[in-house]
Design a protein around this motif. Structure first.
Motif, short mmCIF file in Angstrom:
data_model
loop_
_atom_site.label_atom_id
_atom_site.label_comp_id
_atom_site.label_asym_id
_atom_site.label_seq_id
_atom_site.Cartn_x
_atom_site.Cartn_y
_atom_site.Cartn_z
N ALA A 121 0.76 -1.04 0.09
CA ALA A 121 -0.02 0.15 -0.04
C ALA A 121 0.79 1.35 -0.08
CB ALA A 121 -0.83 -0.03 1.24
N GLU A 122 1.94 1.20 0.67
CA GLU A 122 2.82 2.45 0.77
C GLU A 122 3.34 2.60 -0.45
OE1 GLU A 122 3.38 4.66 2.96
OE2 GLU A 122 2.08 3.69 4.41
N VAL A 123 3.72 1.64 -1.36
CA VAL A 123 4.53 1.69 -2.68
C VAL A 123 3.22 2.33 -3.67
CG1 VAL A 123 5.34 0.37 -4.51
CG2 VAL A 123 6.06 0.01 -2.46
N MET A 124 2.04 1.90 -3.48
CA MET A 124 0.95 2.49 -4.38
C MET A 124 0.73 4.04 -3.94
SD MET A 124 0.01 0.18 -6.27
CE MET A 124 1.85 -0.42 -6.32
N ASP A 174 1.40 9.67 -5.43
CA ASP A 174 2.01 10.89 -4.99
C ASP A 174 2.98 11.56 -6.31
OD1 ASP A 174 2.38 13.05 -3.02
OD2 ASP A 174 4.64 12.20 -2.49
N ASN A 175 3.50 10.54 -7.00
CA ASN A 175 4.29 10.84 -7.76
C ASN A 175 3.56 11.46 -9.18
OD1 ASN A 175 7.39 9.15 -8.92
ND2 ASN A 175 6.72 10.92 -9.55
N CYS A 176 2.28 11.52 -9.23
CA CYS A 176 1.56 11.74 -10.51
C CYS A 176 1.49 13.39 -10.48
CB CYS A 176 0.28 11.16 -10.42
SG CYS A 176 0.63 9.23 -10.68
N GLY A 235 -0.66 14.96 -12.86
CA GLY A 235 -1.68 15.25 -13.07
C GLY A 235 -2.78 14.83 -12.10
N VAL A 236 -2.74 14.44 -11.30
CA VAL A 236 -3.43 13.99 -10.05
C VAL A 236 -3.51 15.25 -8.78
CG1 VAL A 236 -3.98 12.35 -8.14
CG2 VAL A 236 -3.18 11.67 -10.14
N VAL A 237 -4.78 15.58 -8.51
CA VAL A 237 -4.99 16.59 -7.39
C VAL A 237 -4.41 15.90 -6.11
CG1 VAL A 237 -6.59 17.92 -6.26
CG2 VAL A 237 -6.84 17.46 -8.39
N GLN A 238 -3.46 16.66 -5.42
CA GLN A 238 -2.88 16.23 -4.28
C GLN A 238 -3.58 16.74 -2.99
OE1 GLN A 238 -0.56 13.97 -4.14
NE2 GLN A 238 -0.58 13.92 -6.58
N ASP A 239 -4.55 17.71 -3.11
CA ASP A 239 -5.35 18.31 -1.85
C ASP A 239 -7.07 18.19 -2.43
OD1 ASP A 239 -6.07 19.27 0.30
OD2 ASP A 239 -5.63 21.48 -0.16
N PRO A 240 -7.58 17.46 -1.74
CA PRO A 240 -7.41 16.05 -0.75
C PRO A 240 -6.41 15.03 -1.36
CG PRO A 240 -9.47 15.91 -1.57
CD PRO A 240 -9.16 17.10 -2.18
N PRO A 241 -5.48 14.52 -0.64
CA PRO A 241 -4.51 13.58 -0.93
C PRO A 241 -5.14 12.31 -1.49
CG PRO A 241 -4.39 13.82 1.33
CD PRO A 241 -5.32 14.69 0.96
N ALA A 291 15.83 5.43 -8.99
CA ALA A 291 15.64 3.88 -9.07
C ALA A 291 14.46 3.63 -8.26
CB ALA A 291 16.90 3.42 -8.38
N ALA A 292 14.25 4.44 -7.01
CA ALA A 292 13.05 4.31 -6.49
C ALA A 292 12.63 5.52 -5.56
CB ALA A 292 12.98 3.11 -5.29
N GLY A 293 11.42 5.86 -5.42
CA GLY A 293 11.04 7.04 -4.65
C GLY A 293 10.54 8.07 -5.49
N VAL A 294 10.06 9.35 -5.19
CA VAL A 294 9.46 10.53 -5.91
C VAL A 294 10.61 11.75 -5.52
CG1 VAL A 294 7.72 12.22 -5.93
CG2 VAL A 294 7.45 9.59 -5.22
N VAL A 295 10.89 12.36 -6.67
CA VAL A 295 11.97 13.45 -6.58
C VAL A 295 11.38 14.51 -7.57
CG1 VAL A 295 13.92 14.47 -7.88
CG2 VAL A 295 13.91 12.08 -7.27
N VAL A 296 11.19 15.84 -6.73
CA VAL A 296 10.81 17.16 -7.15
C VAL A 296 11.88 17.92 -8.01
CG1 VAL A 296 9.50 19.09 -6.62
CG2 VAL A 296 9.07 16.84 -5.51
N LEU A 297 11.34 18.41 -9.28
CA LEU A 297 12.38 19.38 -9.84
C LEU A 297 11.90 20.84 -9.56
CD1 LEU A 297 13.32 18.09 -13.43
CD2 LEU A 297 14.49 17.97 -11.37
#
Length: 487
Positions: free
Chosen positions: A242-245, A250-252, A254-260, A381-387
């Motif tokens: 579930a954490e991976v999903m 969170d990496n998308c 085009g998805v509204v993050q608020d509400p998460p 390789a894994a995780g989310v990076v923000v530019l």
């Protein structure tokens, strides 16, 4: 009729004609100025009528002195200006109410009622026509017309009911019970027009629309929730899956993050962990792009964490999994996910995987600083990076995306800072590895230059291109060969 009264009648006619001229000269683009002029001329005509002792609400027998036509004209002009002033108030109210487009039907109805009332008043109080007899005679004709125009009248009255009830307004996205959906672009007496996501226009009769249950997707706001079911082979505990999903959502971008977004564990058996991904998009038109991005991110993050997508429930096994001793290494799997490396030979990808190393970064740790020149090519390789640029977040990167391209390949300062949003693993590839490969295969610089030119336009969207947009591929290739010492 006295001389004074006759003069006042003439003044009333002159004011009426002058008001008509001013009304036309002002044009439709100045409704407020039109209304003010109508009120002024109507008030002056009313004052003149009062002083002339002429009652517009009373029928007077024709005068024997020949002034009858002037009095009739004065009354007709007064009633005309009364109707225009009333219609002006109606239109100003609709504009101030902030809904001139969707209230067009009510406006037309009120205008028709005003003109009909004025016409009947002129016939009764100016020409002395017995309105009661006329209405009784026209009732039979109205019944005949009503039966002949039954469907049309049903659409008209349904349109009035929809306008008064306001279940939607122009610009709303609606979904009907029969599956029809689209954005409301126009509405008139008979029909409502929808623009669908396929860019087709659907014309719905108002009577049909009024009989169906309707969902207004644009209220209370236009964000739209999507549910995506996912089945994962249970190689990790469900909580970690579930954490991976959640990380993938969170990496998308085009998805509204608020509400998460949220992830729900639905079921588990020997073959799969079933989950539901719930996320919102900004508008119904963004559903397909957002769903595509979420599916892509789920695949990338599953590969990054060694998870496998499970077969559908009840699906048959058509092939066995590869033996463990022939499965690719972690570095090799990451390299396979990078589009640029698809131009490399299998031996070159093996060589990169052999000399690459995985480095871990904690959340909020800077991976590549803005303005730096990287000596290593870094692959998420894994995780989310923000530019980000200048402290403003621009885009989120997922497993398989590259960092430090501008400094690594063309030796120019990075335009973006790359920061770990979650815990991130990065695959580092040293510069000298690429230099050795270019010396062994000079055409490799052509492949990389071609990929950079293809990626250049997309990179420019997020704050700057990797290289100058007009730089020829041959010039870029020579600069890269000099930077890597392969010239």
């Amino acid at each position: 009729m006295s001389q004074q009264t006759f003069v006042l009648v003439v003044v009333i006619n002159l004011l009426g004609v002058a008001g008509i001229i001013v009304w036309h000269l002002q044009g439709r683009g100045r409704p407020t100025e039109r209304l003010i002029a109508q009120i002024v001329f109507f008030a002056l005509m009313t004052v003149a009528l009062v002083f002339a002792k002429i009652m517009p609400f009373h029928f007077d027998a024709p005068h024997l002195d020949g002034s009858g036509p002037a009095v009739v004209a004065a009354k007709i002009l007064w009633w005309t200006h009364l109707s225009w002033a009333t219609i002006g108030f109606v239109r100003i109210y609709i504009v101030l109410d902030g809904r001139p487009r969707e209230a067009r039907l009510i406006q037309d109805l009120l205008v028709a009622v005003v003109y009909l009332g004025v016409l009947l008043s002129v016939m009764a109080f100016v020409f002395g026509v017995p309105i009661g007899t006329l209405v009784a005679t026209s009732g039979v004709l109205a019944i005949i017309l009503g039966l002949a125009l039954q469907n049309t009248l049903g659409d008209v009255f349904s349109g009035i009911a929809l306008t008064l009830g306001r279940p939607y307004v122009i610009g709303d996205w609606i979904l009907l019970a029969d599956g029809t959906e689209g954005r409301v672009v126009a509405s008139n007496w008979r029909s409502t027009y929808l623009l669908t996501s396929g860019h087709n226009q659907v014309v719905l009769p108002n009577s049909v629309l009024a009989k169906q249950s309707l969902t207004n997707v644009s209220r209370p706001d236009e964000t739209h929730q999507i549910m995506l079911p996912v089945r994962i082979v249970p190689s990790l505990p469900p909580k970690l899956v579930a954490e991976v999903m959640r990380e993938a959502l969170d990496n998308c971008n085009g998805v509204v993050q608020d509400p998460p977004p949220s992830v729900s564990l639905v079921d588990i058996d020997k073959t799969a962990i079933a989950l539901q991904l719930l996320f919102r998009v900004k508008s119904p038109a963004d559903r397909s792009p957002a769903r595509n991005e979420v599916i892509d991110m789920v695949f990338r993050h599953c590969m990054a964490h060694g998870l496998e997508i499970a077969r559908p429930a009840g699906g048959q096994v058509v092939s066995e999994a590869a033996p463990r001793d022939v499965l690719p290494s972690r570095s090799r799997s990451i390299i396979e996910a990078v589009p640029m490396f698809s131009r490399f030979t299998p031996q070159e990808r093996d060589f990169l995987a052999e000399h690459a190393s995985i480095v871990a970064f904690d959340a909020d740790q800077v991976i590549v600083e803005e303005g730096s020149v990287s000596e290593k090519l870094r692959v998420v390789a894994a995780g989310v990076v923000v530019l980000s640029m200048g402290g403003e977040d621009l885009v989120r990167l997922a497993p398989g995306d590259c960092l430090g391209l501008r400094g690594f390949f063309v030796g120019k300062p990075e335009l973006h800072a790359a920061t770990a949003r979650t815990r991130v693993n990065v695959l580092d590839i040293p510069r000298d590895i690429f230099a050795r490969m270019m010396i062994e295969r000079p055409s490799l610089s052509d492949d990389i230059a071609s990929w950079i030119k293809e990626t250049n336009a997309a990179a420019a969207i997020h704050g700057g291109a990797l290289v100058q947009s007009g730089m020829p591929r041959e010039v870029l290739r020579e600069e890269m060969r000099r930077a890597f010492g392969a010239a």
